[in-house]
Scaffold this active site. Structure first.
Site, PDB file in Angstrom:
ATOM      1  NE  ARG A  80      -3.590  -2.230   2.758  1.00  0.00           N
ATOM      2  CZ  ARG A  80      -3.344  -3.422   3.306  1.00  0.00           C
ATOM      3  NH1 ARG A  80      -2.126  -3.682   3.794  1.00  0.00           N
ATOM      4  NH2 ARG A  80      -4.287  -4.341   3.376  1.00  0.00           N
ATOM      5  CE  LYS A 111      -1.927  13.350  17.019  1.00  0.00           C
ATOM      6  NZ  LYS A 111      -1.897  11.985  17.625  1.00  0.00           N
ATOM      7  CG  HIS A 189      -5.155   0.959  -4.598  1.00  0.00           C
ATOM      8  ND1 HIS A 189      -4.318   1.003  -3.495  1.00  0.00           N
ATOM      9  CD2 HIS A 189      -6.066  -0.017  -4.327  1.00  0.00           C
ATOM     10  CE1 HIS A 189      -4.712   0.115  -2.608  1.00  0.00           C
ATOM     11  NE2 HIS A 189      -5.764  -0.516  -3.085  1.00  0.00           N
ATOM     12  NE  ARG A 192      -3.192  -3.322  -1.497  1.00  0.00           N
ATOM     13  CZ  ARG A 192      -2.788  -4.241  -0.615  1.00  0.00           C
ATOM     14  NH1 ARG A 192      -1.489  -4.554  -0.557  1.00  0.00           N
ATOM     15  NH2 ARG A 192      -3.630  -4.837   0.204  1.00  0.00           N
ATOM     16  CG  HIS A 215      -6.545  -8.413   1.308  1.00  0.00           C
ATOM     17  ND1 HIS A 215      -6.654  -8.998   0.049  1.00  0.00           N
ATOM     18  CD2 HIS A 215      -6.403  -7.077   1.075  1.00  0.00           C
ATOM     19  CE1 HIS A 215      -6.595  -8.063  -0.886  1.00  0.00           C
ATOM     20  NE2 HIS A 215      -6.440  -6.894  -0.291  1.00  0.00           N
ATOM     21  CE1 TYR A 225      -6.839  -7.409  -7.017  1.00  0.00           C
ATOM     22  CE2 TYR A 225      -6.859  -8.369  -4.823  1.00  0.00           C
ATOM     23  CZ  TYR A 225      -6.469  -7.371  -5.686  1.00  0.00           C
ATOM     24  OH  TYR A 225      -5.698  -6.328  -5.233  1.00  0.00           O
TER      25      TYR A 225
END
Length: 247
Positions: A80, A111, A189, A192, A215, A225
């Protein structure tokens, strides 16, 4: 829950179910009512992947760029974005040719850039390094040594000043390289997703794919998928047909 997306409902359900599960353990209630809840069907987003020809062009472009190894890691290890940006050199084991994924880097308005624990324990994993990715990482290591940005506690992929890269800037760089490779309308993405798709098409067991992708559940991998798995099933049945036709 009206007006909430299925994804939000699932997240809220997980929180409530977890709390009630603990209540059952503490003998405060006899059973967990959240287990009987019927959840809405998740609307599966259509995922994007790079074709083989696009992968080849993209990798060629990456060889010439300072941050090419970063995008090669997304494509060839399935990390990721947050996991990639949080990597330090102690996470790269050149001897055993593995990457340890243990944390993520995110940006918050309150932050700024923050290193945080992964959402689930399954996200913590060890990913083997392919030979082609090993080449990218070794070249990157040499470049970082020359820049003075190499050290076991330093980010693997950093700015010229050696600091962590802002996620937005990584995205900006990605689209710049994508354009250079002549590829349009493919989000970050997709790298990945391409990695996972290549694993499945190579016949890798679904459970192994789940673990490599980090996952939480194998069902998540199967859901995301499902289109790839369907094509694999069709090809398997076609192969049986071919075999029957030869007799």
């Amino acid at each position: 829950m009206q007006g909430k997306s299925p994804a939000t409902i699932y997240k809220l359900h997980d929180i409530v179910r977890g709390a009630l599960k603990q209540a059952v353990k503490n003998k405060l209630i006899l059973n967990n009512p959240a287990e009987a809840v019927t959840l809405p069907r998740k609307k599966q987003k259509e995922i994007q992947i790079l074709t083989k020809e696009q992968r080849d062009r993209f990798l060629e472009v990456l060889k010439e760029d300072r941050l090419g190894a970063a995008f090669a890691t997304l494509l060839l290890a399935g990390l990721r974005r947050s996991e990639l940006l949080a990597l330090t050199w102690q996470d790269i084991d050149f001897k055993n040719e593995t990457i340890s994924v243990t944390k993520g880097l995110v940006y918050t308005k309150e932050k700024g850039l923050v290193i945080q624990e992964p959402k689930t324990e399954k996200s913590k994993r060890i990913v083997p390094i392919l030979d082609i990715l090993l080449m990218f990482l070794r070249r990157h290591q040499i470049r970082m040594l020359e820049e003075g940005n190499y050290g076991k506690d330093k980010p693997v992929f950093c700015t010229q000043n050696g600091t962590y890269i802002h996620p937005r800037n990584l995205n900006r760089k990605y689209y710049e390289l994508l354009k250079k490779a002549g590829i349009k309308d493919v989000n970050l993405h997709a790298l990945r997703h391409t990695f996972a798709t290549m694993l499945l098409e190579a016949g890798v067991n679904l459970k192994i794919v789940q673990e490599l992708m980090g996952h939480a559940r194998v069902s998540t991998t199967a859901d995301v998928y499902s289109h790839v798995l369907l094509e694999m099933k069709k090809n398997a049945v076609k192969q049986i047909g071919k075999n029957l036709g030869t007799k």
